[in-house]
Design a protein around this motif. Structure first.
Motif, mmCIF file in Angstrom:
data_model
loop_
_atom_site.group_PDB
_atom_site.id
_atom_site.type_symbol
_atom_site.label_atom_id
_atom_site.label_comp_id
_atom_site.label_asym_id
_atom_site.label_seq_id
_atom_site.Cartn_x
_atom_site.Cartn_y
_atom_site.Cartn_z
ATOM 1 N N VAL A 99 -64.828 -11.935 1.230
ATOM 2 C CA VAL A 99 -66.033 -11.113 1.235
ATOM 3 C C VAL A 99 -67.231 -11.926 1.722
ATOM 4 O O VAL A 99 -67.587 -12.929 1.107
ATOM 5 C CB VAL A 99 -66.351 -10.584 -0.184
ATOM 6 N N PRO A 100 -67.859 -11.515 2.820
ATOM 7 C CA PRO A 100 -69.146 -12.115 3.172
ATOM 8 C C PRO A 100 -70.175 -11.685 2.115
ATOM 9 O O PRO A 100 -70.226 -10.520 1.727
ATOM 10 C CB PRO A 100 -69.483 -11.503 4.532
ATOM 11 N N VAL A 101 -70.969 -12.635 1.651
ATOM 12 C CA VAL A 101 -71.960 -12.354 0.620
ATOM 13 C C VAL A 101 -73.340 -12.678 1.174
ATOM 14 O O VAL A 101 -73.559 -13.737 1.766
ATOM 15 C CB VAL A 101 -71.680 -13.188 -0.651
ATOM 16 N N ARG A 102 -74.267 -11.732 0.976
ATOM 17 C CA ARG A 102 -75.646 -11.887 1.464
ATOM 18 C C ARG A 102 -76.591 -11.828 0.270
ATOM 19 O O ARG A 102 -76.478 -10.954 -0.582
ATOM 20 C CB ARG A 102 -75.967 -10.770 2.457
ATOM 21 N N ASP A 103 -77.517 -12.777 0.229
ATOM 22 C CA ASP A 103 -78.535 -12.773 -0.810
ATOM 23 C C ASP A 103 -79.896 -12.766 -0.129
ATOM 24 O O ASP A 103 -80.134 -13.543 0.803
ATOM 25 C CB ASP A 103 -78.404 -14.000 -1.713
ATOM 26 N N GLU A 104 -80.748 -11.854 -0.579
ATOM 27 C CA GLU A 104 -82.079 -11.707 0.012
ATOM 28 C C GLU A 104 -83.148 -11.855 -1.066
ATOM 29 O O GLU A 104 -83.011 -11.315 -2.151
ATOM 30 C CB GLU A 104 -82.245 -10.324 0.632
ATOM 31 N N LEU A 105 -84.185 -12.594 -0.732
ATOM 32 C CA LEU A 105 -85.394 -12.635 -1.543
ATOM 33 C C LEU A 105 -86.474 -11.933 -0.737
ATOM 34 O O LEU A 105 -86.755 -12.323 0.396
ATOM 35 C CB LEU A 105 -85.824 -14.073 -1.845
ATOM 36 N N LYS A 106 -87.043 -10.880 -1.324
ATOM 37 C CA LYS A 106 -88.088 -10.118 -0.638
ATOM 38 C C LYS A 106 -89.366 -10.177 -1.446
ATOM 39 O O LYS A 106 -89.347 -10.175 -2.676
ATOM 40 C CB LYS A 106 -87.649 -8.661 -0.447
ATOM 41 N N ASP A 107 -90.497 -10.178 -0.717
ATOM 42 C CA ASP A 107 -91.783 -10.202 -1.409
ATOM 43 C C ASP A 107 -92.149 -8.793 -1.875
ATOM 44 O O ASP A 107 -91.399 -7.842 -1.668
ATOM 45 C CB ASP A 107 -92.881 -10.828 -0.540
ATOM 46 N N GLU A 108 -93.318 -8.679 -2.512
ATOM 47 C CA GLU A 108 -93.705 -7.392 -3.107
ATOM 48 C C GLU A 108 -93.906 -6.271 -2.090
ATOM 49 O O GLU A 108 -93.837 -5.097 -2.432
ATOM 50 C CB GLU A 108 -94.929 -7.569 -4.000
ATOM 51 N N SER A 111 -81.854 -9.521 -4.092
ATOM 52 C CA SER A 111 -80.844 -8.495 -3.827
ATOM 53 C C SER A 111 -79.577 -9.194 -3.355
ATOM 54 O O SER A 111 -79.575 -9.855 -2.317
ATOM 55 C CB SER A 111 -81.334 -7.526 -2.757
ATOM 56 N N LEU A 112 -78.507 -9.061 -4.120
ATOM 57 C CA LEU A 112 -77.221 -9.661 -3.803
ATOM 58 C C LEU A 112 -76.273 -8.556 -3.351
ATOM 59 O O LEU A 112 -76.153 -7.525 -4.017
ATOM 60 C CB LEU A 112 -76.656 -10.358 -5.042
ATOM 61 N N GLN A 113 -75.599 -8.775 -2.206
ATOM 62 C CA GLN A 113 -74.718 -7.755 -1.636
ATOM 63 C C GLN A 113 -73.444 -8.401 -1.096
ATOM 64 O O GLN A 113 -73.460 -9.568 -0.713
ATOM 65 C CB GLN A 113 -75.425 -7.059 -0.475
ATOM 66 N N GLY A 114 -72.386 -7.630 -1.068
ATOM 67 C CA GLY A 114 -71.138 -8.077 -0.459
ATOM 68 C C GLY A 114 -70.696 -7.072 0.583
ATOM 69 O O GLY A 114 -70.940 -5.876 0.459
ATOM 70 N N ASN A 115 -70.048 -7.570 1.628
ATOM 71 C CA ASN A 115 -69.588 -6.705 2.701
ATOM 72 C C ASN A 115 -68.102 -6.420 2.505
ATOM 73 O O ASN A 115 -67.270 -7.308 2.636
ATOM 74 C CB ASN A 115 -69.825 -7.353 4.053
ATOM 75 N N VAL A 116 -67.819 -5.176 2.170
ATOM 76 C CA VAL A 116 -66.438 -4.752 1.937
ATOM 77 C C VAL A 116 -66.108 -3.659 2.955
ATOM 78 O O VAL A 116 -66.755 -2.615 2.984
ATOM 79 C CB VAL A 116 -66.253 -4.227 0.494
ATOM 80 N N GLY A 117 -65.158 -3.932 3.803
ATOM 81 C CA GLY A 117 -64.747 -2.937 4.802
ATOM 82 C C GLY A 117 -65.852 -2.570 5.772
ATOM 83 O O GLY A 117 -65.906 -1.442 6.244
ATOM 84 N N GLY A 118 -66.753 -3.510 6.058
ATOM 85 C CA GLY A 118 -67.836 -3.253 7.002
ATOM 86 C C GLY A 118 -69.073 -2.621 6.406
ATOM 87 O O GLY A 118 -70.031 -2.339 7.114
ATOM 88 N N THR A 119 -69.082 -2.400 5.084
ATOM 89 C CA THR A 119 -70.234 -1.792 4.415
ATOM 90 C C THR A 119 -70.837 -2.779 3.414
ATOM 91 O O THR A 119 -70.111 -3.353 2.598
ATOM 92 C CB THR A 119 -69.804 -0.512 3.658
ATOM 93 N N TRP A 120 -72.147 -2.967 3.478
ATOM 94 C CA TRP A 120 -72.843 -3.820 2.506
ATOM 95 C C TRP A 120 -73.002 -3.040 1.208
ATOM 96 O O TRP A 120 -73.606 -1.977 1.196
ATOM 97 C CB TRP A 120 -74.202 -4.272 3.036
ATOM 98 N N ILE A 121 -72.442 -3.603 0.154
ATOM 99 C CA ILE A 121 -72.463 -2.952 -1.151
ATOM 100 C C ILE A 121 -73.355 -3.759 -2.088
ATOM 101 O O ILE A 121 -73.124 -4.958 -2.293
ATOM 102 C CB ILE A 121 -71.038 -2.837 -1.717
ATOM 103 N N PRO A 122 -74.387 -3.121 -2.662
ATOM 104 C CA PRO A 122 -75.276 -3.844 -3.577
ATOM 105 C C PRO A 122 -74.528 -4.273 -4.836
ATOM 106 O O PRO A 122 -73.750 -3.503 -5.398
ATOM 107 C CB PRO A 122 -76.355 -2.824 -3.931
ATOM 108 N N PHE A 123 -74.742 -5.512 -5.238
ATOM 109 C CA PHE A 123 -74.153 -5.999 -6.479
ATOM 110 C C PHE A 123 -75.202 -6.107 -7.570
ATOM 111 O O PHE A 123 -75.020 -5.645 -8.672
ATOM 112 C CB PHE A 123 -73.475 -7.346 -6.279
ATOM 113 N N SER A 124 -76.307 -6.728 -7.231
ATOM 114 C CA SER A 124 -77.373 -6.846 -8.228
ATOM 115 C C SER A 124 -78.718 -6.896 -7.525
ATOM 116 O O SER A 124 -78.825 -7.279 -6.374
ATOM 117 C CB SER A 124 -77.184 -8.089 -9.107
ATOM 118 N N SER A 125 -79.719 -6.504 -8.262
ATOM 119 C CA SER A 125 -81.098 -6.543 -7.792
ATOM 120 C C SER A 125 -81.958 -6.885 -9.000
ATOM 121 O O SER A 125 -81.800 -6.271 -10.060
ATOM 122 C CB SER A 125 -81.492 -5.179 -7.215
#
Length: 146
Positions: A122-131, A72-86
């Motif tokens: 833009v702060p960018v956050r990438d998460e890897l989550k298990d099943e 899950s890739l997200q960017g923080n725009v104006g204080g809100t994390w917006i999903p970019f891709s999953s």
């Protein structure tokens, strides 16, 4: 708005460097390095050039066996994390899933930065989550679309 999250992955330079990142909650994986094309190892922010594609690699060690991972890739725009891709991360992990306990692996992603994206930081956050949805690895990189 998805465009803002892609910031992490774009640059015109082909050289890859380990970059400064912040671990934002990794649990079942230990982050060894985050590499972003064209971003200097000492840079506090990575420049992502509009109209290019940036490759990013997350190098990690699984603390416990991981059967499947979702990205899950997200960017923080104006204080809100917006999903970019999953996506299913296993198709972009070497060696592929499952990742054995104490094994090293690399996750690679490429993202295109549109010429239409605004020039912003833009702060960018990438998460890897298990099943089960639990964090495996999570990192934060400061980016700037230029």
């Amino acid at each position: 708005m998805k465009v803002f999250c892609a910031v992490l992955f774009f640059s015109v330079v082909v050289v890859t460097h380990a970059v400064m990142y912040k671990d934002c909650g990794s649990k079942s994986c230990k982050i060894n390095a985050v590499d972003v094309d064209g971003c200097a190892a000492t840079a506090e922010s990575c420049d992502f050039h509009r109209g290019t594609t940036v490759n990013m690699t997350l190098k990690f060690t699984a603390i416990e066996k991981v059967d499947k991972l979702k990205n899950s890739l997200q960017g923080n725009v104006g204080g809100t994390w917006i999903p970019f891709s999953s996506s299913d991360a296993c198709s972009s992990i070497t060696p592929s899933c499952p990742v054995a306990a104490n094994a090293e692996a690399s996750f690679q992603i490429s993202v295109a930065i549109s010429k239409l994206y605004p020039q912003i930081s833009v702060p960018v956050r990438d998460e890897l989550k298990d099943e089960s949805g639990a964090e495996c690895a999570c990192f934060l990189v400061q980016g700037k679309i230029v």
